[in-house]
Design a protein around this motif. Structure first.
Motif, short mmCIF file in Angstrom:
data_model
loop_
_atom_site.label_atom_id
_atom_site.label_comp_id
_atom_site.label_asym_id
_atom_site.label_seq_id
_atom_site.Cartn_x
_atom_site.Cartn_y
_atom_site.Cartn_z
N SER A 1 66.19 71.56 61.39
CA SER A 1 66.85 71.26 60.12
C SER A 1 66.05 70.28 59.26
O SER A 1 66.26 70.18 58.07
N GLY A 2 65.17 69.52 59.87
CA GLY A 2 64.36 68.56 59.12
C GLY A 2 65.03 67.22 58.90
O GLY A 2 64.51 66.38 58.18
N VAL A 3 66.19 66.99 59.52
CA VAL A 3 66.89 65.72 59.30
C VAL A 3 66.35 64.60 60.17
O VAL A 3 66.64 63.44 59.93
N ALA A 4 65.53 64.92 61.17
CA ALA A 4 65.00 63.89 62.05
C ALA A 4 63.98 63.03 61.30
O ALA A 4 63.20 63.54 60.50
N CYS B 1 57.49 68.23 64.62
CA CYS B 1 58.67 68.72 63.90
C CYS B 1 58.27 69.18 62.50
O CYS B 1 57.83 68.37 61.68
N VAL B 2 58.39 70.47 62.25
CA VAL B 2 58.16 71.05 60.93
C VAL B 2 59.39 71.89 60.61
O VAL B 2 59.80 72.72 61.41
N ALA B 3 59.98 71.65 59.45
CA ALA B 3 61.18 72.36 59.05
C ALA B 3 61.07 72.80 57.61
O ALA B 3 60.35 72.19 56.81
N VAL B 4 61.80 73.85 57.27
CA VAL B 4 61.91 74.30 55.89
C VAL B 4 63.27 73.86 55.39
O VAL B 4 64.29 74.11 56.05
N PHE B 5 63.28 73.20 54.25
CA PHE B 5 64.53 72.77 53.62
C PHE B 5 65.35 74.02 53.30
O PHE B 5 64.81 74.99 52.78
N ASP B 6 66.64 74.01 53.62
CA ASP B 6 67.45 75.23 53.50
C ASP B 6 67.91 75.54 52.08
O ASP B 6 68.61 76.50 51.86
N GLY C 1 67.64 62.02 57.72
CA GLY C 1 68.84 62.38 56.98
C GLY C 1 68.71 63.73 56.31
O GLY C 1 67.60 64.25 56.15
N PRO C 2 69.83 64.34 55.91
CA PRO C 2 69.82 65.72 55.44
C PRO C 2 69.51 65.92 53.96
O PRO C 2 69.21 67.02 53.54
N GLY C 3 69.56 64.89 53.14
CA GLY C 3 69.44 65.10 51.70
C GLY C 3 68.02 65.14 51.20
O GLY C 3 67.08 64.68 51.85
N ILE C 4 67.87 65.68 50.01
CA ILE C 4 66.54 65.77 49.39
C ILE C 4 65.99 64.38 49.09
O ILE C 4 64.79 64.15 49.12
N ARG C 5 66.86 63.42 48.84
CA ARG C 5 66.40 62.04 48.59
C ARG C 5 65.74 61.44 49.82
O ARG C 5 64.91 60.54 49.69
N ALA D 1 55.82 75.23 46.23
CA ALA D 1 56.31 74.58 47.45
C ALA D 1 55.80 73.15 47.48
O ALA D 1 54.76 72.84 46.89
N GLU D 2 56.55 72.30 48.15
CA GLU D 2 56.12 70.91 48.34
C GLU D 2 56.36 70.54 49.79
O GLU D 2 57.40 70.88 50.36
N VAL D 3 55.40 69.86 50.37
CA VAL D 3 55.48 69.41 51.76
C VAL D 3 55.54 67.90 51.76
O VAL D 3 54.69 67.24 51.16
N SER D 4 56.55 67.36 52.42
CA SER D 4 56.71 65.91 52.50
C SER D 4 57.28 65.57 53.87
O SER D 4 57.76 66.45 54.58
N ASP D 5 57.24 64.31 54.21
CA ASP D 5 57.84 63.92 55.49
C ASP D 5 59.14 63.18 55.25
O ASP D 5 59.30 62.49 54.25
N ASN D 6 60.07 63.38 56.14
CA ASN D 6 61.38 62.74 56.05
C ASN D 6 61.24 61.34 56.65
O ASN D 6 61.49 61.13 57.83
N GLN D 7 60.85 60.38 55.83
CA GLN D 7 60.56 59.04 56.31
C GLN D 7 61.79 58.29 56.79
O GLN D 7 61.72 57.49 57.70
N GLU D 8 62.91 58.53 56.14
CA GLU D 8 64.13 57.79 56.48
C GLU D 8 65.02 58.51 57.47
O GLU D 8 65.87 57.91 58.11
#
Length: 180
Positions: free
Chosen positions: A113-116, A51-56, A143-147, A134-141
């Motif tokens: 969407s990157g929320v997974a 899963c690779v997504a671009v933040f919208d 959810g849809p927010g930048i936090r 640009a910054e690449v990070s993983d959505n550890q938790e």
């Protein structure tokens, strides 16, 4: 009636110019996305995750993280000039801050969407002063927010794309950042 026709004829080139600017931005973000996807640092960071997504939304990012690269690019040499550059970049960091805002260019790049939870998310900045960040990070938790994407105890990859006079990517630089 003639006056209206003259005004319309005068404004038509302006409308055409703005359309090419939008398509140029579309191409620029797509090219940056391709560079990131093919980068070996990104490949190692991503690992087996599919899963690779671009933040919208476009997110404010700090060019001061690349002060050495920008000093070389802009011709700053010597200790005193480097300190002035760092001061200027620090001021730019503070002044350039903005809340994330929706971007059609970023949203079109990936269907995910990157929320997974565990999805690798790419966050782009707006284009300023001949550079794109640009910054690449993983959505550890999850959810849809930048936090959810950027947490206090995370590691990410930051990219600096330097643009040529034609607005295309001339070269890029990477930096691994640990937030602890």
């Amino acid at each position: 009636m003639k006056l209206l026709l003259i005004v319309i004829m005068f404004l038509m080139p302006l409308f055409g110019r703005s359309q090419t600017t939008v398509s140029d931005l579309d191409k620029l973000y797509a090219d940056a996305y391709s560079c990131i996807r093919s980068d070996t640092v990104f490949q190692r960071y991503r690992g087996p995750e599919h899963c690779v997504a671009v933040f919208d939304s476009l997110v404010s990012q700090r060019p001061s993280m690349f002060s050495e690269v920008l000093a070389e690019h802009w011709g700053y040499a010597g200790y005193k000039r480097m300190n002035r550059l760092r001061d200027s970049l620090s001021t730019l960091d503070k002044q350039a801050y903005h809340k994330p805002y929706f971007s059609k260019q970023a949203a079109r790049l990936t269907p995910a969407s990157g929320v997974a939870k565990g999805c690798v998310v790419i966050l782009f900045s707006r284009v300023t002063d001949g550079m794109l960040l640009a910054e690449v990070s993983d959505n550890q938790e999850g959810g849809p927010g930048i936090r959810n994407v950027l947490s206090a105890f995370d590691q990410s990859i930051q990219y600096l794309f330097l643009l040529g006079a034609d607005g295309k990517i001339k070269r890029y630089h990477t930096k691994i950042v640990s937030y602890n």
